[in-house]
Design a protein around this motif. Structure first.
Motif, PDB file in Angstrom:
ATOM      1  N   UNK A 183       0.844  -1.220   0.000  1.00 54.87           N
ATOM      2  CA  UNK A 183       0.000   0.000   0.000  1.00 54.87           C
ATOM      3  C   UNK A 183       0.865   1.250   0.000  1.00 54.87           C
ATOM      4  N   UNK A 184       1.965   1.177   0.727  1.00 49.33           N
ATOM      5  CA  UNK A 184       2.848   2.386   0.772  1.00 49.33           C
ATOM      6  C   UNK A 184       3.429   2.640  -0.602  1.00 49.33           C
ATOM      7  N   UNK A 185       3.874   1.592  -1.254  1.00 47.61           N
ATOM      8  CA  UNK A 185       4.472   1.793  -2.585  1.00 47.61           C
ATOM      9  C   UNK A 185       3.436   2.297  -3.555  1.00 47.61           C
ATOM     10  N   UNK A 186       2.236   1.791  -3.445  1.00 44.19           N
ATOM     11  CA  UNK A 186       1.177   2.245  -4.376  1.00 44.19           C
ATOM     12  C   UNK A 186       0.875   3.718  -4.155  1.00 44.19           C
ATOM     13  N   UNK A 187       0.789   4.121  -2.941  1.00 49.13           N
ATOM     14  CA  UNK A 187       0.500   5.545  -2.656  1.00 49.13           C
ATOM     15  C   UNK A 187       1.651   6.437  -3.123  1.00 49.13           C
ATOM     16  N   UNK A 188       2.859   5.922  -2.862  1.00 50.40           N
ATOM     17  CA  UNK A 188       4.024   6.737  -3.286  1.00 50.40           C
ATOM     18  C   UNK A 188       4.065   6.884  -4.777  1.00 50.40           C
ATOM     19  N   UNK A 189       3.784   5.820  -5.543  1.00 50.26           N
ATOM     20  CA  UNK A 189       3.819   5.896  -7.013  1.00 50.26           C
ATOM     21  C   UNK A 189       2.739   6.840  -7.527  1.00 50.26           C
ATOM     22  N   UNK A 190       1.587   6.778  -6.939  1.00 51.94           N
ATOM     23  CA  UNK A 190       0.532   7.693  -7.426  1.00 51.94           C
ATOM     24  C   UNK A 190       0.889   9.153  -7.146  1.00 51.94           C
ATOM     25  N   UNK A 191       1.522   9.416  -6.032  1.00 48.22           N
ATOM     26  CA  UNK A 191       1.920  10.813  -5.719  1.00 48.22           C
ATOM     27  C   UNK A 191       3.016  11.289  -6.655  1.00 48.22           C
ATOM     28  N   UNK A 192       3.983  10.417  -6.934  1.00 50.38           N
ATOM     29  CA  UNK A 192       5.065  10.816  -7.829  1.00 50.38           C
ATOM     30  C   UNK A 192       4.540  11.066  -9.232  1.00 50.38           C
ATOM     31  N   UNK A 193       3.595  10.216  -9.679  1.00 48.42           N
ATOM     32  CA  UNK A 193       3.014  10.417 -11.026  1.00 48.42           C
ATOM     33  C   UNK A 193       2.247  11.729 -11.084  1.00 48.42           C
ATOM     34  N   UNK A 194       1.506  12.001 -10.017  1.00 44.18           N
ATOM     35  CA  UNK A 194       0.766  13.266  -9.983  1.00 44.18           C
ATOM     36  C   UNK A 194       1.714  14.453  -9.983  1.00 44.18           C
ATOM     37  N   UNK A 195       2.850  14.331  -9.291  1.00 41.54           N
ATOM     38  CA  UNK A 195       3.826  15.430  -9.242  1.00 41.54           C
ATOM     39  C   UNK A 195       4.458  15.664 -10.598  1.00 41.54           C
ATOM     40  N   UNK A 196       4.759  14.559 -11.294  1.00 43.34           N
ATOM     41  CA  UNK A 196       5.364  14.723 -12.630  1.00 43.34           C
ATOM     42  C   UNK A 196       4.378  15.370 -13.592  1.00 43.34           C
ATOM     43  N   UNK A 197       3.140  15.010 -13.482  1.00 45.97           N
ATOM     44  CA  UNK A 197       2.140  15.642 -14.356  1.00 45.97           C
ATOM     45  C   UNK A 197       2.065  17.147 -14.082  1.00 45.97           C
ATOM     46  N   UNK A 198       2.089  17.475 -12.810  1.00 49.67           N
ATOM     47  CA  UNK A 198       2.042  18.925 -12.501  1.00 49.67           C
ATOM     48  C   UNK A 198       3.286  19.652 -13.014  1.00 49.67           C
TER      49      UNK A 198
END
Length: 802
Positions: free
Chosen positions: A738-753
């Motif tokens: 779960x931690x890795x999944x949350x971290x990946x989604x945050x990093x993807x969102x940051x790259x999009x921004x």
């Protein structure tokens, strides 16, 4: 012994007193004859000698002695008149190439009388060759008269310098050298077989023909001869022969000389102008000597500058002018001040004086030769007027121009000194203008008019002023027969410029121009007052020498010059007394004329009228010539002006055509400029609108970027919160997936921004580039418009100039 002689009756009655010693009569008595007769004493004595020779015995040893005085005088022809030559004791100053009359006067000093019958020759010789006598080529005359002591014989001969045998005596002498000359006469005496030769030795200095002498020589030399006769038995009519003639030279005072000459009509020596040569160590001051010109103080200079700035009208003089001029005119301002004192403006010089100067300069002048002679005699002590210098050329031009401008006066010697003073400060035209003002406005020309009557009036007034203010000196002059003209002629005729230092002369001219003609009397009286003690201690010769040598040298001292000017400023001359003296002078002149023979008066008036008429005719002819010349010149000038007018009209027509073409071109260019301006304004407006749009776009992009940054920051904070929550869960047992999944989604969102932010910044950069491009294009368009406008205006100006 008694002789009775009867003569025919005539209208003449006299008593003849005969001393019979010369007849060989033994007695020593006198024979008195009282009859009416008409025979010469010479004839009577010769008759008695002839009658008594056979009856008389010689006294003593048979020899007789007679003492004679022989005085020598040389007269010179000048403008048809005879005048005594200048003389310095026994040195005669003769001018080269002039005809001279030699006059010897023979008087007898002994009581016994030896009658001279005739002169058989008058001779000249160089004393170094006493045997080479030259007989004068003209007849020798001997006139007989009487004095209180006995007979007087006047022997006259003419010396022609063109006579070849007299050639060496006509050669110029150099420096202080002179020629030793013997002048001899051979006379025949009654009852003497041999002619008696009286040989007078003297000295000549030969000067140039144009040389002038100013002062009077009051002494001459006499020769005394002792004639010894011896008996002669060969000729019954001439019972004596010549045994010996001894001679010696003595100096005769002027009173005795005048008494000798008064009986034979040689002339009045007091009226003649001559010179006395100075000794080697007492040379006079050279004319034109430049002394140190004293500069005025800074305060005086500033006052002069203020005066000139406020002196706008030359016709009225500032009240402080006289007071300030007495303290000295600055040398660098003297030109301007002198012209203002003469009332001369630059406009008058250009419009009047320059034309007169040029016109008179290029006309023929009858005084030209005299002017040329005077050039080297004017200010020889000033380098500016040395031979060949520019000063002599200017002096010649101004003197010649004035001689043509004023035919009545023409040119007189003395005027060149005044002109030279002016030329030391002024150019030619301005010097001519001021000299004309001095001669006419200051009445200086009256001194040079024919007859010099006004000059004689000045002398008379000066004499009266001297009697009034310095009576002791006036009496001293009268006792020594020193006339005013002997020392004041040069002062008045040259404005004191001929002998005095130039620094003083400039100040005198300052005073003359400021205070008027009375300056002549003021300076003259001041000179005499300052020299009173020296003059009272001098005799006639000493006074003349003082005036010529010591007095001018005295004012090389600047303090003496200032003292003279201060004294002259304080001299008071009462106009009423001067008017009375002038009336008295004219009255004396009228009385003299009334004593003349009426016929001579009429002849004199007729001569004056003829001379005046001749002068007026010459002036009229000159004016007619000038008028005709001016008419011809004006006709030529008018033709030139008409031709120039036609040329100007043609040029004007061409210019009008060019002007119309230029105006048309100007209209076209104006329309083109207007069109260009409108295009520029429209382009400028479009650029402004485009710039506004881009600016608005940039602002919008900037807002978007700010929103994105805010959103990015917000999401980053939220992500951090999520990370913290994840960390917290990790602490409560959350698994790693779960931690890795949350971290990946945050990093993807940051790259999009971040990608979206990069795209927004890229759009912003593109918008800025476009805005800069629009500004660059706008600047280029403005520069092209300015260049086009400048080019059009330049073309228009070039067309207008053509």
């Amino acid at each position: 012994f008694r002789v009775i002689v009867l003569f025919p009756t005539t209208a003449l009655s006299t008593v003849v007193k005969l001393d019979l010693h010369f007849l060989g009569i033994g007695c020593h008595g006198n024979l008195m004859l009282q009859h009416k007769f008409r025979v010469l004493v010479l004839d009577l004595c010769h008759t008695l000698l002839t009658c008594c020779n056979d009856y008389c015995d010689l006294p003593g040893d048979g020899t007789l002695e007679y003492e004679f005085d022989v005085s020598l005088e040389i007269l010179e022809e000048n403008n048809g008149k005879l005048a005594p030559v200048a003389q310095d004791k026994d040195v005669f100053k003769i001018r080269q190439n002039r005809t001279h009359h030699i006059v010897l006067t023979v008087t007898q000093n002994t009581t016994s009388t030896l009658i001279l019958e005739r002169c058989c020759g008058l001779f000249l010789a160089d004393s170094h060759s006493p045997d080479s006598y030259t007989l004068l080529d003209m007849p020798v005359e001997m006139e007989t008269g009487t004095t209180g002591t006995g007979p007087l014989y006047t022997i006259k001969g003419i010396w022609n310098p063109g006579q070849q045998s007299c050639g060496t005596l006509n050669d110029l002498t150099n420096g202080k050298n002179y020629k030793d000359v013997s002048i001899a006469i051979d006379v025949v005496a009654s009852g003497v077989v041999d002619p008696i030769r009286f040989n007078s030795k003297t000295h000549f200095k030969v000067y140039q023909e144009t040389e002038r002498f100013y002062l009077i020589s009051r002494y001459t030399s006499l020769h005394q001869f002792l004639v010894t006769l011896k008996p002669n038995n060969e000729d019954p009519h001439r019972r004596f022969g010549l045994a010996e003639v001894k001679s010696k030279m003595i100096t005769t005072p002027p009173s005795k000389l005048r008494s000798l000459f008064s009986g034979i009509g040689i002339g009045n020596f007091d009226d003649e102008i001559s010179d006395i040569t100075e000794s080697e160590d007492e040379e006079p001051l050279i004319s034109g000597t430049v002394d140190t010109i004293e500069e005025v103080s800074e305060d005086i200079l500033k006052r002069w500058q203020i005066l000139l700035e406020n002196w706008n009208d030359n016709s009225t003089r500032p009240p402080e002018l006289i007071k300030l001029s007495r303290k000295g005119i600055p040398n660098n301002l003297r030109k301007d001040v002198w012209l203002r004192l003469g009332g001369i403006t630059a406009t008058e010089i250009e419009s009047n004086y320059k034309f007169l100067y040029d016109e008179c300069l290029h006309h023929e002048c009858r005084h030209e030769q005299v002017i040329l002679w005077d050039l080297n005699r004017t200010f020889p002590g000033n380098e500016f007027f040395h031979e060949g210098k520019d000063g002599q050329r200017r002096l010649y031009h101004v003197c010649k121009s004035y001689a043509g401008f004023d035919p009545e006066v023409g040119y007189c010697q003395g005027l060149s000194f005044i002109v030279a003073v002016l030329l030391l400060h002024l150019p030619e035209e301005e010097a001519f203008a001021l000299f004309t003002v001095i001669m006419n406005e200051y009445n200086f020309r009256d001194l040079f008019k024919k007859g010099f009557q006004m000059l004689q009036l000045k002398f008379y007034v000066l004499e009266k002023l001297l009697e009034d203010q310095i009576p002791e000196l006036a009496e001293h002059f009268e006792d020594h027969e020193l006339n005013t003209q002997m020392y004041a002629s040069q002062w008045f005729l040259t404005l004191f410029s001929a002998k005095f230092p130039l620094g003083l002369v400039f100040r005198i001219v300052d005073m003359f121009l400021t205070e008027g003609p009375d300056t002549l009397f003021k300076i003259a009286l001041s000179l005499l007052k300052m020299s009173k003690s020296e003059l009272l201690s001098q005799d006639f010769e000493g006074m003349l020498k003082y005036f010529r040598v010591a007095l001018p040298k005295r004012f090389m001292n600047k303090k003496q010059g200032q003292k003279l000017l201060s004294a002259a400023s304080s001299v008071k001359i009462q106009p009423g007394k001067v008017a009375l003296w002038e009336a008295e002078f004219y009255k004396i002149q009228d009385e003299k004329r009334s004593l003349e023979d009426p016929l001579r008066q009429l002849e004199h008036q007729l001569k004056q009228s003829l001379e005046t008429n001749h002068r007026l005719e010459q002036e009229n002819d000159m004016l007619v010539q000038r008028l005709m010349l001016n008419q011809v010149n004006m006709r030529h000038q008018l033709d030139d002006l008409e031709k120039r007018n036609m040329d100007l009209k043609r040029d004007l027509s061409k210019l009008n055509t060019k002007y119309e073409a230029v105006c048309e071109s100007n209209d076209l260019l104006s329309a083109e400029i207007l069109k260009t301006k409108n295009l520029y304004h429209s382009s400028l407006n479009e650029g402004d609108e485009e710039r506004a749009r881009h600016k608005q776009t940039i602002q919008e992009y900037q807002k978007v970027c700010r929103k994105l940054e805010e959103q990015h920051e917000k999401e980053k904070q939220e992500l951090n919160l999520e990370v913290m929550e994840v960390k917290a869960r990790l602490g409560t047992g959350i698994d790693d997936g779960e931690i890795d999944s949350a971290r990946l989604s945050s990093e993807q969102r940051l790259r999009e921004l971040e990608l979206e932010l990069a795209k927004t910044k890229l759009c912003l950069v593109e918008a800025n580039c476009k805005a800069q491009e629009y500004e660059h294009r706008n600047t280029e368009l403005y520069e092209k418009l300015k260049h086009h406008e400048t080019s059009v205006i330049g073309q228009l100006k070039a067309k207008l100039n053509r």
